[in-house]
Motif scaffolding. Structure first.
Motif, PDB file in Angstrom:
ATOM      1  N   ARG A  19       4.924  -0.955  -7.457  1.00  0.00           N
ATOM      2  CA  ARG A  19       3.638  -0.538  -6.879  1.00  0.00           C
ATOM      3  C   ARG A  19       3.850   0.548  -5.825  1.00  0.00           C
ATOM      4  O   ARG A  19       3.009   1.420  -5.666  1.00  0.00           O
ATOM      5  CB  ARG A  19       2.861  -1.736  -6.345  1.00  0.00           C
ATOM      6  CG  ARG A  19       3.309  -2.274  -5.014  1.00  0.00           C
ATOM      7  CD  ARG A  19       2.356  -3.372  -4.533  1.00  0.00           C
ATOM      8  NE  ARG A  19       2.961  -4.146  -3.474  1.00  0.00           N
ATOM      9  CZ  ARG A  19       3.073  -5.481  -3.470  1.00  0.00           C
ATOM     10  NH1 ARG A  19       2.608  -6.192  -4.465  1.00  0.00           N
ATOM     11  NH2 ARG A  19       3.630  -6.100  -2.469  1.00  0.00           N
ATOM     12  N   MET A  35       2.044   4.155  -5.824  1.00  0.00           N
ATOM     13  CA  MET A  35       1.375   4.715  -4.641  1.00  0.00           C
ATOM     14  C   MET A  35       1.916   6.110  -4.337  1.00  0.00           C
ATOM     15  O   MET A  35       1.162   7.026  -4.011  1.00  0.00           O
ATOM     16  CB  MET A  35       1.587   3.795  -3.432  1.00  0.00           C
ATOM     17  CG  MET A  35       0.858   2.467  -3.531  1.00  0.00           C
ATOM     18  SD  MET A  35      -0.902   2.639  -3.166  1.00  0.00           S
ATOM     19  CE  MET A  35      -1.481   0.977  -3.518  1.00  0.00           C
ATOM     20  N   SER A  39       7.613  -6.191   1.940  1.00  0.00           N
ATOM     21  CA  SER A  39       6.653  -5.230   1.398  1.00  0.00           C
ATOM     22  C   SER A  39       5.718  -4.748   2.498  1.00  0.00           C
ATOM     23  O   SER A  39       5.529  -5.415   3.519  1.00  0.00           O
ATOM     24  CB  SER A  39       5.853  -5.918   0.279  1.00  0.00           C
ATOM     25  OG  SER A  39       4.548  -5.431   0.226  1.00  0.00           O
ATOM     26  N   GLY A  40       5.113  -3.602   2.244  1.00  0.00           N
ATOM     27  CA  GLY A  40       4.134  -3.067   3.188  1.00  0.00           C
ATOM     28  C   GLY A  40       2.749  -3.633   2.959  1.00  0.00           C
ATOM     29  O   GLY A  40       1.778  -3.215   3.587  1.00  0.00           O
ATOM     30  N   CYS A  53      -8.231   5.557   0.136  1.00  0.00           N
ATOM     31  CA  CYS A  53      -6.793   5.326   0.391  1.00  0.00           C
ATOM     32  C   CYS A  53      -6.636   4.897   1.845  1.00  0.00           C
ATOM     33  O   CYS A  53      -5.990   3.884   2.150  1.00  0.00           O
ATOM     34  CB  CYS A  53      -5.943   6.579   0.183  1.00  0.00           C
ATOM     35  SG  CYS A  53      -6.193   7.507  -1.347  1.00  0.00           S
ATOM     36  N   CYS A  88      -8.194   1.378   2.823  1.00  0.00           N
ATOM     37  CA  CYS A  88      -7.399   0.233   2.382  1.00  0.00           C
ATOM     38  C   CYS A  88      -6.123   0.121   3.207  1.00  0.00           C
ATOM     39  O   CYS A  88      -5.744  -0.973   3.623  1.00  0.00           O
ATOM     40  CB  CYS A  88      -7.081   0.323   0.892  1.00  0.00           C
ATOM     41  SG  CYS A  88      -6.345  -1.207   0.286  1.00  0.00           S
ATOM     42  N   HIS A  89      -5.487   1.238   3.447  1.00  0.00           N
ATOM     43  CA  HIS A  89      -4.243   1.188   4.240  1.00  0.00           C
ATOM     44  C   HIS A  89      -4.507   0.656   5.642  1.00  0.00           C
ATOM     45  O   HIS A  89      -3.719  -0.109   6.179  1.00  0.00           O
ATOM     46  CB  HIS A  89      -3.615   2.580   4.327  1.00  0.00           C
ATOM     47  CG  HIS A  89      -3.099   3.064   2.999  1.00  0.00           C
ATOM     48  ND1 HIS A  89      -2.792   4.379   2.752  1.00  0.00           N
ATOM     49  CD2 HIS A  89      -2.847   2.394   1.837  1.00  0.00           C
ATOM     50  CE1 HIS A  89      -2.365   4.498   1.493  1.00  0.00           C
ATOM     51  NE2 HIS A  89      -2.400   3.310   0.921  1.00  0.00           N
TER      52      HIS A  89
HETATM   53  C1  HEC Z   1      -6.954  -1.316  -2.351  1.00  0.00           C
HETATM   54  C2  HEC Z   1      -5.948  -0.920  -1.396  1.00  0.00           C
HETATM   55  C3  HEC Z   1      -5.243   0.402  -1.504  1.00  0.00           C
HETATM   56  C4  HEC Z   1      -5.744   1.586  -1.948  1.00  0.00           C
HETATM   57  C5  HEC Z   1      -7.143   1.917  -2.440  1.00  0.00           C
HETATM   58  C6  HEC Z   1      -4.664   2.541  -1.823  1.00  0.00           C
HETATM   59  N1  HEC Z   1      -3.540   1.964  -1.332  1.00  0.00           N
HETATM   60 FE1  HEC Z   1      -1.755   2.875  -0.981  1.00  0.00          FE
HETATM   61  N2  HEC Z   1      -0.974   1.112  -0.371  1.00  0.00           N
HETATM   62  C7  HEC Z   1      -1.654  -0.095  -0.285  1.00  0.00           C
HETATM   63  C8  HEC Z   1      -0.746  -1.145   0.127  1.00  0.00           C
HETATM   64  C9  HEC Z   1      -1.128  -2.590   0.355  1.00  0.00           C
HETATM   65  C10 HEC Z   1       0.511  -0.544   0.298  1.00  0.00           C
HETATM   66  C11 HEC Z   1       1.831  -1.231   0.650  1.00  0.00           C
HETATM   67  C12 HEC Z   1       2.499  -1.627  -0.666  1.00  0.00           C
HETATM   68  C13 HEC Z   1       3.833  -2.338  -0.505  1.00  0.00           C
HETATM   69  O1  HEC Z   1       4.679  -1.862   0.291  1.00  0.00           O
HETATM   70  O2  HEC Z   1       4.033  -3.365  -1.172  1.00  0.00           O
HETATM   71  C14 HEC Z   1       0.332   0.883   0.000  1.00  0.00           C
HETATM   72  C15 HEC Z   1       1.338   1.845   0.086  1.00  0.00           C
HETATM   73  C16 HEC Z   1       1.168   3.194  -0.127  1.00  0.00           C
HETATM   74  C17 HEC Z   1       2.212   4.192   0.045  1.00  0.00           C
HETATM   75  C18 HEC Z   1       3.650   3.932   0.479  1.00  0.00           C
HETATM   76  C19 HEC Z   1       4.478   3.557  -0.737  1.00  0.00           C
HETATM   77  C20 HEC Z   1       5.927   3.232  -0.400  1.00  0.00           C
HETATM   78  O3  HEC Z   1       6.807   3.912  -0.910  1.00  0.00           O
HETATM   79  O4  HEC Z   1       6.155   2.298   0.372  1.00  0.00           O
HETATM   80  C21 HEC Z   1       1.649   5.403  -0.269  1.00  0.00           C
HETATM   81  C22 HEC Z   1       2.332   6.760  -0.245  1.00  0.00           C
HETATM   82  C23 HEC Z   1       0.270   5.156  -0.659  1.00  0.00           C
HETATM   83  N3  HEC Z   1       0.015   3.791  -0.549  1.00  0.00           N
HETATM   84  C24 HEC Z   1      -0.616   6.130  -1.092  1.00  0.00           C
HETATM   85  C25 HEC Z   1      -1.920   5.860  -1.514  1.00  0.00           C
HETATM   86  C26 HEC Z   1      -2.840   6.869  -1.996  1.00  0.00           C
HETATM   87  C27 HEC Z   1      -2.554   8.345  -2.129  1.00  0.00           C
HETATM   88  C28 HEC Z   1      -4.003   6.228  -2.287  1.00  0.00           C
HETATM   89  C29 HEC Z   1      -5.303   6.801  -2.779  1.00  0.00           C
HETATM   90  C30 HEC Z   1      -5.291   7.659  -3.940  1.00  0.00           C
HETATM   91  C31 HEC Z   1      -3.814   4.826  -2.003  1.00  0.00           C
HETATM   92  N4  HEC Z   1      -2.540   4.644  -1.544  1.00  0.00           N
HETATM   93  C32 HEC Z   1      -4.780   3.869  -2.180  1.00  0.00           C
HETATM   94  C33 HEC Z   1      -2.982  -0.302  -0.573  1.00  0.00           C
HETATM   95  C34 HEC Z   1      -3.850   0.646  -1.099  1.00  0.00           C
END
Ligand code: HEC
Length: 188
Positions: free
Chosen positions: A36, A40, A93-94, A176, A179-180
């Motif tokens: 995941r 992302m 995990s983040g 993005c 949610c973050h």
């Molecule tokens: C519904 C929630 C949600 C949405 C919407 C979301 N993210 Fe995330 N994102 C997360 C979560 C939770 C993590 C941490 C995942 C983990 O480390 O397990 C994350 C992690 C990331 C990371 C870091 C990955 C890594 O290498 O650790 C990036 C870059 C990122 N997201 C980009 C995006 C982008 C660009 C979008 C929109 C297009 C987006 N995310 C939309 C929840 C979301």
């Protein structure tokens, strides 16, 4: 100009996330977490590519726009929800464990960004060889106080299919960030 600031801020936040990500030992969270995080990162690269095309920082090409929009479509919605099963949340995990207590909210955000990405990808599929005015921010919109910007996704919105591509990208980036802000934690 406000739209540009929104994108700049979102891109900055994403850039930051890309720099802290590698500090996670590879695979330390298991294959689901690693997969995941890759999704992302692919989305971040895709969103950046599209933003730079619209900002003139990268040459626009319709095929590149289409490919990037397809990445966003493929990684959001149901696919995104499936990437966060129980037992994969929390350190290393983040992903915050709060996701489990607020599944409905988390999933509705993932679906919301998915609907926007869907609309963007459909538009990108028919994208012309050059960026046209109707693809730009503000095209066909009553710019009366920016009710579509800076608010949570629940705010009444025009139909995504009717929004210009650049506007859809802005709304995607907001999702993005939303949610973050709520569901993501920094990990060392
Ligand atoms: C519904 C929630 C949600 C949405 C919407 C979301 N993210 Fe995330 N994102 C997360 C979560 C939770 C993590 C941490 C995942 C983990 O480390 O397990 C994350 C992690 C990331 C990371 C870091 C990955 C890594 O290498 O650790 C990036 C870059 C990122 N997201 C980009 C995006 C982008 C660009 C979008 C929109 C297009 C987006 N995310 C939309 C929840 C979301």
């Amino acid at each position: 100009m406000r739209g540009r600031a929104v994108v700049a801020a979102a891109m900055l936040a994403l850039a930051g996330s890309l720099t802290f990500a590698p500090s996670l030992a590879a695979g330390s969270g298991g294959p689901i977490v690693a997969a995941r995080q890759d999704s992302m990162k692919e989305m971040a690269a895709a969103a950046k590519a599209i933003a730079e095309m619209f900002d003139g920082k990268r040459a626009y090409d319709a095929a590149g726009f289409r490919a990037a929009a397809e990445v966003l479509r493929a990684r959001t919605g149901r696919a995104m929800i499936a990437e966060f099963p129980d037992g994969t949340l929390g350190e290393p995990s983040g992903a915050k464990t709060e996701i489990d207590q607020a599944r409905l909210e988390f999933e509705s955000l993932a679906r919301h960004v998915g609907d926007l990405a869907d609309a963007l990808a459909t538009k990108a599929h028919n994208a012309p060889a050059k960026i046209t005015a109707d693809m730009r921010m503000g095209a066909g919109l009553p710019m009366n106080g920016g009710s579509l910007l800076g608010k949570r996704p629940k705010v009444a919105e025009a139909e995504p299919a009717k929004m210009p591509a650049e506007h859809l990208l802005h709304l995607i980036l907001q999702d993005c960030s939303s949610c973050h802000a709520k569901f993501r934690q920094k990990v060392k």
